[in-house]
Design a protein around this motif. Sequence first.
Motif, PDB file in Angstrom:
ATOM      1  N   VAL A  35      -3.632   3.525  -0.969  1.00  0.00           N
ATOM      2  CA  VAL A  35      -4.168   2.698  -2.052  1.00  0.00           C
ATOM      3  C   VAL A  35      -3.231   1.530  -2.312  1.00  0.00           C
ATOM      4  O   VAL A  35      -2.032   1.599  -2.008  1.00  0.00           O
TER       5      VAL A  35
ATOM      6  N   PHE B 197     -10.875   2.218  -3.627  1.00  0.00           N
ATOM      7  CA  PHE B 197     -10.704   3.585  -4.125  1.00  0.00           C
ATOM      8  C   PHE B 197     -11.064   3.513  -5.604  1.00  0.00           C
ATOM      9  O   PHE B 197     -10.355   2.900  -6.406  1.00  0.00           O
TER      10      PHE B 197
ATOM     11  N   MET C 119     -11.850   4.830  -9.358  1.00  0.00           N
ATOM     12  CA  MET C 119     -11.472   5.854 -10.342  1.00  0.00           C
ATOM     13  C   MET C 119     -12.129   5.559 -11.680  1.00  0.00           C
ATOM     14  O   MET C 119     -12.255   4.408 -12.086  1.00  0.00           O
TER      15      MET C 119
ATOM     16  N   THR D 142       0.817   5.819  -0.577  1.00  0.00           N
ATOM     17  CA  THR D 142       0.002   7.028  -0.454  1.00  0.00           C
ATOM     18  C   THR D 142      -0.131   7.696  -1.812  1.00  0.00           C
ATOM     19  O   THR D 142       0.837   7.819  -2.563  1.00  0.00           O
TER      20      THR D 142
ATOM     21  N   THR E  20      -7.132  -2.550  -3.730  1.00  0.00           N
ATOM     22  CA  THR E  20      -8.170  -1.568  -3.431  1.00  0.00           C
ATOM     23  C   THR E  20      -8.384  -0.547  -4.544  1.00  0.00           C
ATOM     24  O   THR E  20      -9.392   0.161  -4.531  1.00  0.00           O
ATOM     25  N   PHE E  21      -7.453  -0.435  -5.492  1.00  0.00           N
ATOM     26  CA  PHE E  21      -7.567   0.601  -6.526  1.00  0.00           C
ATOM     27  C   PHE E  21      -8.251   0.019  -7.759  1.00  0.00           C
ATOM     28  O   PHE E  21      -7.780  -0.948  -8.360  1.00  0.00           O
TER      29      PHE E  21
ATOM     30  N   TYR F 247       0.845  -1.193   0.000  1.00  0.00           N
ATOM     31  CA  TYR F 247       0.000   0.000   0.000  1.00  0.00           C
ATOM     32  C   TYR F 247       0.881   1.244   0.000  1.00  0.00           C
ATOM     33  O   TYR F 247       1.911   1.291   0.672  1.00  0.00           O
TER      34      TYR F 247
ATOM     35  N   ASP G  13     -14.215   8.349  -6.340  1.00  0.00           N
ATOM     36  CA  ASP G  13     -13.073   8.891  -5.610  1.00  0.00           C
ATOM     37  C   ASP G  13     -12.172   9.765  -6.480  1.00  0.00           C
ATOM     38  O   ASP G  13     -11.720  10.820  -6.038  1.00  0.00           O
TER      39      ASP G  13
ATOM     40  N   THR H  33      -2.790  13.507  -1.341  1.00  0.00           N
ATOM     41  CA  THR H  33      -4.176  13.319  -0.906  1.00  0.00           C
ATOM     42  C   THR H  33      -4.270  12.678   0.472  1.00  0.00           C
ATOM     43  O   THR H  33      -5.294  12.803   1.146  1.00  0.00           O
TER      44      THR H  33
ATOM     45  N   GLU I 120      -4.544   9.557   0.829  1.00  0.00           N
ATOM     46  CA  GLU I 120      -5.256   8.295   0.631  1.00  0.00           C
ATOM     47  C   GLU I 120      -4.268   7.137   0.494  1.00  0.00           C
ATOM     48  O   GLU I 120      -3.303   7.215  -0.259  1.00  0.00           O
TER      49      GLU I 120
ATOM     50  N   ARG J  88     -14.261  13.228  -5.635  1.00  0.00           N
ATOM     51  CA  ARG J  88     -13.402  13.709  -4.555  1.00  0.00           C
ATOM     52  C   ARG J  88     -12.102  14.310  -5.081  1.00  0.00           C
ATOM     53  O   ARG J  88     -11.637  15.331  -4.600  1.00  0.00           O
ATOM     54  N   TYR J  89     -11.480  13.660  -6.050  1.00  0.00           N
ATOM     55  CA  TYR J  89     -10.185  14.096  -6.556  1.00  0.00           C
ATOM     56  C   TYR J  89     -10.203  14.155  -8.080  1.00  0.00           C
ATOM     57  O   TYR J  89     -11.005  13.474  -8.732  1.00  0.00           O
TER      58      TYR J  89
END
Length: 311
Positions: A13, A76, A78, A5, A46-47, A3, A106, A9, A11, A142-143
């Motif tokens: 991921v 997360f 996208m 960052t 998670t992405f 994982y 997200d 952000t 977050e 969000r982003y």
Amino acid sequence: MIYRTLGNTGEKVSAIGVGGWHLGLPRVSEADSIRIVRAAIDRGITFMDNCWDYNEGASEVRMGKALRDGYRDKVFLMTKIDGRSRAEAARQLDQSLQRLQVETIDLVQHHEVLRFEDPHRIFDEEGAHQALLDARQAGKIRYLGFTGHKDPQIHLHMLRVAAAAGFRFDAVQMPLNVMDAHFRSFEQLVLPELVREGIGVLGMKSMANGILLKSGTVDPVECLHYALHLPTSVVITGIDSMEILDQACQAADSFRPFEPVELESLLSRTVEAARTGYYEPFKTTSLFDGTAANPQWLGDEPERLRQFFTR
């Protein structure tokens, strides 16, 4: 699973992301695509990557079904939009929200920034960027980010146009692979700028849909390890079977940063194959340019500029 960052952000991921395009391919059944997404999440990925135009919307529809039953809260999410006008970008975004069956995405990215005029259309007062700012204000996203695969100079131009408008992106997606290191390199030109600005780095085309493997110089795990070795937040990879999911998870599990001698060996192995860009046709041809084949996806040119063409 590793994982990382996502830029500034905050977050966290997964360093491996599931590419959305493969999930909607005709050779992959809807049941299998849902099984792949859920198995990936269960294994720590998670992405989730997607796009409004992937497989005429099938990729988003399938991912939306996969994220039911509590899976949405574990990822997360996208997606990307192709629209360059404010109206077209807003339309595409709302369609993506419906297909994905979510109220908030997200990260939404301006897709295929391939031409030097794209940044100016996006940041025009009637442009797509305003639609995404409106959507962020409304809580739909969000982003914000952008993607492209053609030329690192176009990425740098997009960053400059954004800065002139007083905006800094949260993430940028681009090709990062063992061939890119030698030819028209995003790694050499764009990556340092993103790291300097604290923008999340999304690597794609680590194998270029298997094209890089046809060079006979690298294997799939080496390709993933190389992209993971770079300061990427996420390496997005196409997964169209459980076997390929196993391969991606194996690459994450076995990853260790390269020793200098290992890195030098890998790059020396690929330098000749990479020299002309033959194995990166997304840079040297229009075969990967969806918006070139479908210019209607972009929407109308700004009304205030169309006056120049009135007779």
